[in-house]
Motif scaffolding. Structure first.
Motif, PDB file in Angstrom:
ATOM      1  N   ARG A   1       0.820  -1.216   0.000  1.00  0.00           N
ATOM      2  CA  ARG A   1       0.000   0.000   0.000  1.00  0.00           C
ATOM      3  C   ARG A   1       0.850   1.260   0.000  1.00  0.00           C
ATOM      4  O   ARG A   1       1.854   1.338   0.721  1.00  0.00           O
ATOM      5  N   PRO A   2       0.443   2.279  -0.761  1.00  0.00           N
ATOM      6  CA  PRO A   2       1.102   3.587  -0.643  1.00  0.00           C
ATOM      7  C   PRO A   2       0.983   4.097   0.797  1.00  0.00           C
ATOM      8  O   PRO A   2      -0.031   3.868   1.463  1.00  0.00           O
ATOM      9  N   GLY A   3       2.023   4.776   1.252  1.00  0.00           N
ATOM     10  CA  GLY A   3       2.017   5.292   2.617  1.00  0.00           C
ATOM     11  C   GLY A   3       2.778   4.414   3.588  1.00  0.00           C
ATOM     12  O   GLY A   3       3.022   4.815   4.728  1.00  0.00           O
TER      13      GLY A   3
ATOM     14  N   PRO B   1       5.521   3.401  -6.213  1.00  0.00           N
ATOM     15  CA  PRO B   1       4.346   2.572  -5.934  1.00  0.00           C
ATOM     16  C   PRO B   1       4.715   1.100  -5.809  1.00  0.00           C
ATOM     17  O   PRO B   1       5.774   0.672  -6.293  1.00  0.00           O
TER      18      PRO B   1
ATOM     19  N   PHE C   1      -2.030   4.031   3.306  1.00  0.00           N
ATOM     20  CA  PHE C   1      -3.298   4.741   3.093  1.00  0.00           C
ATOM     21  C   PHE C   1      -4.404   3.727   2.767  1.00  0.00           C
ATOM     22  O   PHE C   1      -4.306   2.982   1.782  1.00  0.00           O
TER      23      PHE C   1
ATOM     24  N   ILE D   1      -7.298   3.328   1.098  1.00  0.00           N
ATOM     25  CA  ILE D   1      -8.104   3.982   0.075  1.00  0.00           C
ATOM     26  C   ILE D   1      -9.546   3.478   0.073  1.00  0.00           C
ATOM     27  O   ILE D   1     -10.453   4.157  -0.408  1.00  0.00           O
TER      28      ILE D   1
ATOM     29  N   SER E   1       3.546   7.988  -4.374  1.00  0.00           N
ATOM     30  CA  SER E   1       3.185   6.572  -4.446  1.00  0.00           C
ATOM     31  C   SER E   1       1.687   6.398  -4.606  1.00  0.00           C
ATOM     32  O   SER E   1       1.222   5.572  -5.400  1.00  0.00           O
ATOM     33  N   LEU E   2       0.913   7.193  -3.872  1.00  0.00           N
ATOM     34  CA  LEU E   2      -0.551   7.120  -3.959  1.00  0.00           C
ATOM     35  C   LEU E   2      -1.043   7.474  -5.362  1.00  0.00           C
ATOM     36  O   LEU E   2      -1.863   6.750  -5.952  1.00  0.00           O
TER      37      LEU E   2
ATOM     38  N   THR F   1       0.068   4.851  -7.910  1.00  0.00           N
ATOM     39  CA  THR F   1      -0.635   3.580  -7.721  1.00  0.00           C
ATOM     40  C   THR F   1      -2.019   3.668  -8.346  1.00  0.00           C
ATOM     41  O   THR F   1      -2.518   2.724  -8.954  1.00  0.00           O
TER      42      THR F   1
ATOM     43  N   PHE G   1      -5.939   5.815  -7.604  1.00  0.00           N
ATOM     44  CA  PHE G   1      -7.063   5.691  -6.674  1.00  0.00           C
ATOM     45  C   PHE G   1      -8.349   6.181  -7.336  1.00  0.00           C
ATOM     46  O   PHE G   1      -9.254   6.689  -6.671  1.00  0.00           O
TER      47      PHE G   1
ATOM     48  N   VAL H   1      -6.453  13.363   2.213  1.00  0.00           N
ATOM     49  CA  VAL H   1      -5.179  12.700   2.472  1.00  0.00           C
ATOM     50  C   VAL H   1      -4.199  13.754   2.979  1.00  0.00           C
ATOM     51  O   VAL H   1      -4.031  14.802   2.346  1.00  0.00           O
TER      52      VAL H   1
END
Length: 295
Positions: free
Chosen positions: A92-94, A115, A159, A161, A187-188, A191, A193, A266
């Motif tokens: 996961r991002p974060g 990511p 995160f 999501i 990264s989020l 990736t 979302f 976020v």
């Protein structure tokens, strides 16, 4: 650690009659026992602490890329192609990990900027590292390609999501980052979302000036996925026509939260910024449960 307490030592003043030789002899084993017990307990505590410190599984990995990303910020890439378990643990991002450099015990905590799909495809982790004088991060930024560092397992939940999914129910997503806090936001975004299925996705990204703002070369790419980037400079150079001041002030001027119940948030970076933004949005009716935080 709780304080170890022991009985006070025996003194003549505590007794109204002289101590007999036998009384004194009877006390000696107890005194030795107390000392032995104390030393054993302290040794046990020290040993337990050492075990806890050594419990981290460190994976050696070579640096594959080190270059300046902005003033005082460095782009670091680490080859983990020989560590499939480490690759698989990044989901996961974060998420973040600890990193140690040679001959330095104190690790640095770093959010992963690339990511999870990048790690799987390229066998590498990328980081955006702020070089702070006297820190492990400063030493890291001074290393060369091929030098080896040590990585802990990937840590944290990242995160979630799912809290702001599906995109149709949360068409507004407000993202706030300062300085190197843009690292997990990269990264989020990369990736994905569902930004292209949302009507209003904004990234308020704060830095002192453009020289200290990383990833400017990625802004167009991010915007092509449906993410609007709003740079905010606290000490801009002459000629800057964009947002100025701090991120929270720039957002307060814009606001434009049309439906608080359909808004996700976020936050990553400076704690004061995150707390002030949170307070503003909660006052507007945005649910705290829909705020994903990493700071």
């Amino acid at each position: 650690m709780s304080t170890l307490s022991f009985a006070p030592s025996v003194t003549h003043a505590q007794f109204s009659h002289p101590l007999s030789p036998m009384f004194i002899l009877r006390q000696l084993p107890l005194t030795r026992h107390l000392r032995f017990s104390r030393n054993s307990r302290v040794a046990s505590v020290v040993s337990a602490a050492a075990v806890r410190q050594d419990a981290t599984l460190w994976t050696p990995a070579p640096l594959s890329h080190v270059e300046s990303a902005a003033e005082s910020l460095f782009h670091i890439s680490i080859d983990i192609s020989d560590s499939p378990d480490l690759v698989a643990s990044y989901t996961r991002p974060g998420q973040y990990l600890q990193l140690r450099v040679p001959d330095v015990e104190k690790p640095s905590f770093l959010a992963i900027a690339s990511p999870p799909s990048f790690a799987a495809a390229r066998g590498a982790f990328e980081f955006l590292v702020k070089s702070i004088a006297g820190s492990t991060a400063e030493i890291l930024c001074g290393l060369k390609k091929g030098e080896t560092v040590e990585l802990s397992p990937v840590m944290g939940n990242g995160f979630d999501i799912d809290q702001i999914h599906p995109p149709e129910e949360y068409p507004t997503v407000l993202i706030f980052a300062t300085g190197s806090g843009i690292s997990p936001i990269r990264s989020l975004i990369e990736t994905g979302f569902g930004a292209d299925r949302r009507s209003d996705v904004r990234v308020y990204y704060g830095a002192r000036n453009l020289k200290r703002m990383a990833y400017q070369e990625k802004f167009k790419e991010w915007e092509s996925t449906g993410v609007k980037v709003v740079p905010v400079l606290s000490q801009p150079d002459d000629g800057w026509n964009g947002e100025t001041g701090y991120v929270q002030a720039a957002f307060a001027r814009a606001k434009k939260v049309s439906d608080p119940s359909a808004t996700g948030v976020v936050l990553c970076g400076q704690r004061q910024m995150a707390e002030e933004i949170t307070a503003m949005l909660v006052a507007d009716g945005v649910s705290n449960d829909k705020m994903l935080k990493n700071f």
